[in-house]
Design a protein around this motif. Structure first.
Motif, PDB file in Angstrom:
ATOM      1  N   VAL A 235      37.128  52.339  48.634  1.00  0.00           N
ATOM      2  CA  VAL A 235      37.476  53.751  48.408  1.00  0.00           C
ATOM      3  C   VAL A 235      36.627  54.649  49.299  1.00  0.00           C
ATOM      4  N   ASN A 236      37.269  55.668  49.877  1.00  0.00           N
ATOM      5  CA  ASN A 236      36.557  56.606  50.738  1.00  0.00           C
ATOM      6  C   ASN A 236      35.444  57.315  49.970  1.00  0.00           C
ATOM      7  N   GLY A 237      34.277  57.393  50.583  1.00  0.00           N
ATOM      8  CA  GLY A 237      33.152  58.085  49.961  1.00  0.00           C
ATOM      9  C   GLY A 237      32.216  57.172  49.216  1.00  0.00           C
ATOM     10  N   VAL A 238      32.603  55.912  49.017  1.00  0.00           N
ATOM     11  CA  VAL A 238      31.755  54.955  48.292  1.00  0.00           C
ATOM     12  C   VAL A 238      30.774  54.311  49.265  1.00  0.00           C
ATOM     13  N   GLU A 239      29.494  54.397  48.940  1.00  0.00           N
ATOM     14  CA  GLU A 239      28.454  53.801  49.786  1.00  0.00           C
ATOM     15  C   GLU A 239      28.173  52.355  49.403  1.00  0.00           C
ATOM     16  N   ALA A 240      28.041  52.108  48.080  1.00  0.00           N
ATOM     17  CA  ALA A 240      27.743  50.752  47.612  1.00  0.00           C
ATOM     18  C   ALA A 240      28.184  50.614  46.162  1.00  0.00           C
ATOM     19  N   ILE A 241      28.449  49.375  45.746  1.00  0.00           N
ATOM     20  CA  ILE A 241      28.815  49.114  44.355  1.00  0.00           C
ATOM     21  C   ILE A 241      27.963  47.974  43.818  1.00  0.00           C
ATOM     22  N   ALA A 242      27.836  47.946  42.487  1.00  0.00           N
ATOM     23  CA  ALA A 242      27.087  46.870  41.832  1.00  0.00           C
ATOM     24  C   ALA A 242      27.820  46.480  40.551  1.00  0.00           C
ATOM     25  N   PRO A 243      28.688  45.448  40.623  1.00  0.00           N
ATOM     26  CA  PRO A 243      29.368  44.969  39.414  1.00  0.00           C
ATOM     27  C   PRO A 243      28.365  44.320  38.462  1.00  0.00           C
ATOM     28  N   THR A 244      28.583  44.459  37.170  1.00  0.00           N
ATOM     29  CA  THR A 244      27.621  43.927  36.196  1.00  0.00           C
ATOM     30  C   THR A 244      28.319  43.273  35.007  1.00  0.00           C
ATOM     31  N   ILE A 245      27.604  42.385  34.395  1.00  0.00           N
ATOM     32  CA  ILE A 245      27.961  41.789  33.111  1.00  0.00           C
ATOM     33  C   ILE A 245      26.700  41.842  32.258  1.00  0.00           C
ATOM     34  N   SER A 246      26.834  42.073  30.976  1.00  0.00           N
ATOM     35  CA  SER A 246      25.633  42.223  30.135  1.00  0.00           C
ATOM     36  C   SER A 246      25.742  41.404  28.862  1.00  0.00           C
ATOM     37  N   GLY A 247      24.601  41.234  28.231  1.00  0.00           N
ATOM     38  CA  GLY A 247      24.542  40.497  26.975  1.00  0.00           C
ATOM     39  C   GLY A 247      23.119  40.517  26.438  1.00  0.00           C
ATOM     40  N   ARG A 248      22.861  39.729  25.424  1.00  0.00           N
ATOM     41  CA  ARG A 248      21.526  39.598  24.840  1.00  0.00           C
ATOM     42  C   ARG A 248      21.104  38.139  24.917  1.00  0.00           C
ATOM     43  N   VAL A 249      19.876  37.915  25.333  1.00  0.00           N
ATOM     44  CA  VAL A 249      19.384  36.539  25.470  1.00  0.00           C
ATOM     45  C   VAL A 249      17.983  36.412  24.894  1.00  0.00           C
TER      46      VAL A 249
ATOM     47  N   ILE B  58      21.237  41.453  32.174  1.00  0.00           N
ATOM     48  CA  ILE B  58      22.185  42.056  33.115  1.00  0.00           C
ATOM     49  C   ILE B  58      22.422  41.075  34.254  1.00  0.00           C
ATOM     50  N   GLY B  59      23.670  40.720  34.464  1.00  0.00           N
ATOM     51  CA  GLY B  59      24.039  39.901  35.602  1.00  0.00           C
ATOM     52  C   GLY B  59      24.634  40.817  36.662  1.00  0.00           C
ATOM     53  N   THR B  60      24.128  40.761  37.860  1.00  0.00           N
ATOM     54  CA  THR B  60      24.582  41.702  38.887  1.00  0.00           C
ATOM     55  C   THR B  60      24.335  41.145  40.282  1.00  0.00           C
ATOM     56  N   THR B  61      24.578  41.978  41.288  1.00  0.00           N
ATOM     57  CA  THR B  61      24.428  41.572  42.688  1.00  0.00           C
ATOM     58  C   THR B  61      23.204  42.239  43.306  1.00  0.00           C
ATOM     59  N   SER B  62      22.961  41.922  44.582  1.00  0.00           N
ATOM     60  CA  SER B  62      21.764  42.423  45.269  1.00  0.00           C
ATOM     61  C   SER B  62      21.748  43.941  45.425  1.00  0.00           C
ATOM     62  N   SER B  63      22.935  44.576  45.423  1.00  0.00           N
ATOM     63  CA  SER B  63      23.014  46.027  45.640  1.00  0.00           C
ATOM     64  C   SER B  63      22.590  46.839  44.423  1.00  0.00           C
ATOM     65  N   TYR B  64      22.414  46.175  43.279  1.00  0.00           N
ATOM     66  CA  TYR B  64      22.069  46.876  42.027  1.00  0.00           C
ATOM     67  C   TYR B  64      20.776  47.677  42.176  1.00  0.00           C
ATOM     68  N   LEU B  65      19.796  47.107  42.859  1.00  0.00           N
ATOM     69  CA  LEU B  65      18.491  47.769  43.030  1.00  0.00           C
ATOM     70  C   LEU B  65      18.648  49.114  43.717  1.00  0.00           C
TER      71      LEU B  65
END
Length: 387
Positions: free
Chosen positions: A83-97, A111-118
């Motif tokens: 999408v125009n205007g988007v610099e970076a995305i970070a998909p996530t999945i969450s839970g309790r462990v 939180i399960g995510t990718t390197s761009s999350y930071l």
């Protein structure tokens, strides 16, 4: 009799009954100080929440999947990057462990995510490194710990390179995050971050729950949000299946809730002012009865109804004004003690202080009119005969 003389007589009357005057002012003092403390705490909470949400970045959008029967995979989430205007995305999945180190167990958010999350979430590393793309591709059992999680498991030691047990499986700690505090009652430090593929395994799902989106420019965040909504509608269908929100939306929602709570707390405290006003009226009525002969003598030597009315009204206003001033002082000091004792942020409001003081004066006038009017209507002959 001049106004200054009338005020002097009112002060002399109050000074002659110090204990009664203080008890009369007590309701006003409690009311004013309560309003100031409650509003200061409420506004401080609003500011703290806004600061915490704002620190996450005002150019960040959150795309959440809200439909219970909707599947949203990683490759679909990656379409948002186009999408125009988007610099970076970070998909996530969450839970309790459950995370264990030796004999120490903690139950934290995962939180399960990718390197761009930071970068997208504007986080900082205290030590080590963050999740890498290779970790996600290889389903690596590595973890980045939140500040509180690291402290609870390892104390003051550096956990980087150490092994921990996550739901009974060994993981290697590769990094520790700087503290981010709490937001909306949830701690951002009591967490563990793992690669997205690993997090999906821990959560027993292959779906994506939410996607954090960093927009190139804060000024186009509304426009970009609409473009993302259009893209999401083509992926998951109806608008009920997803939501796109910004930090600004969260700030406005949190501010609205806190303002409502502040208004309710301030309103409850303001009731004390009404109660204090009733106390002033009762004491002034007693004062009228006690000084009936004095009123008769003053009328007999030429005092007019207006003079008597003004004298008792001024006494009432002086009592409420003194109570208001003391209440403001006690309110400021109490709020300061509260923040020192609890560490809670407070925000003083000068307008609220002024309004509280002005309201105390109004209360004095309103509840002083009836006894003052009663005193001014006394018949001088009957008053002189009063025992």
């Amino acid at each position: 009799m001049s106004g200054l003389q009338t005020i002097g007589m009112a002060l002399k009357s109050i000074k002659g009954n110090k204990a009664r005057a203080f008890l009369t002012m007590l309701g006003i003092i409690i009311g004013v100080s309560s309003v100031i403390v409650m509003v200061a705490i409420g506004q401080g909470s609003t500011k703290a929440v806004q600061d915490q949400i704002g620190s996450l970045g005002t150019n960040v959008l959150t795309v959440s999947i809200t439909g219970s029967d909707v599947t949203f995979k990683e490759d679909e989430a990656n379409q948002i990057q186009e999408v125009n205007g988007v610099e970076a995305i970070a998909p996530t999945i969450s839970g309790r462990v459950t995370v264990k180190n030796g004999q120490t167990n903690v139950y934290v958010s995962m939180i399960g995510t990718t390197s761009s999350y930071l970068n997208v979430r504007n986080l900082q590393l205290q030590s080590g490194r963050f999740i890498a793309d290779l970790d996600h591709e290889n389903h690596s059992k590595v973890a980045v710990l939140g500040a509180d999680t690291a402290k609870n498991l390892f104390g003051l030691g550096d956990p980087v390179g150490e092994s921990i047990q996550v739901n009974g499986t060994s993981y290697k700690v590769v990094g520790v995050l700087e503290s981010v505090g709490s937001s909306l009652g949830t701690s951002g430090d009591s967490t563990i971050i793992v690669p997205l593929s690993t997090g999906q395994r821990l959560a027993s799902t292959t779906d994506i729950e939410s996607v954090y989106v960093k927009v190139e420019n804060e000024n186009i965040i509304t426009f970009t949000s609409r473009l993302i909504e259009q893209r999401m509608s083509t992926i998951v269908g109806a608008a009920d299946n997803y939501s796109v929100s910004s930090q600004k939306d969260l700030m406005e929602a949190a501010s609205s809730v806190n303002k409502t709570m502040t208004f309710m707390l301030g309103g409850s405290a303001a009731i004390s002012l009404i109660v204090g006003g009733i106390g002033i009226m009762n004491i002034m009525l007693v004062s009228v009865s006690e000084r009936t002969k004095e009123i008769g003598i003053r009328k007999a030597i030429g005092a007019k109804r207006g003079n008597i009315l003004l004298q008792f009204l001024i006494e009432s206003v002086v009592l409420s004004a003194l109570g208001g001033l003391i209440g403001v002082g006690i309110g400021v000091i109490s709020a300061q003690i509260f923040t020192l004792a609890t560490g809670t942020t407070i925000a003083y409001s000068v307008p609220v202080m002024l309004v509280s003081f002005a309201f105390s004066l109004v209360v004095g006038v309103i509840f002083g009119v009836f006894p003052a009017n009663k005193a001014s209507k006394l018949d001088p002959i009957q008053a002189l005969r009063y025992e």
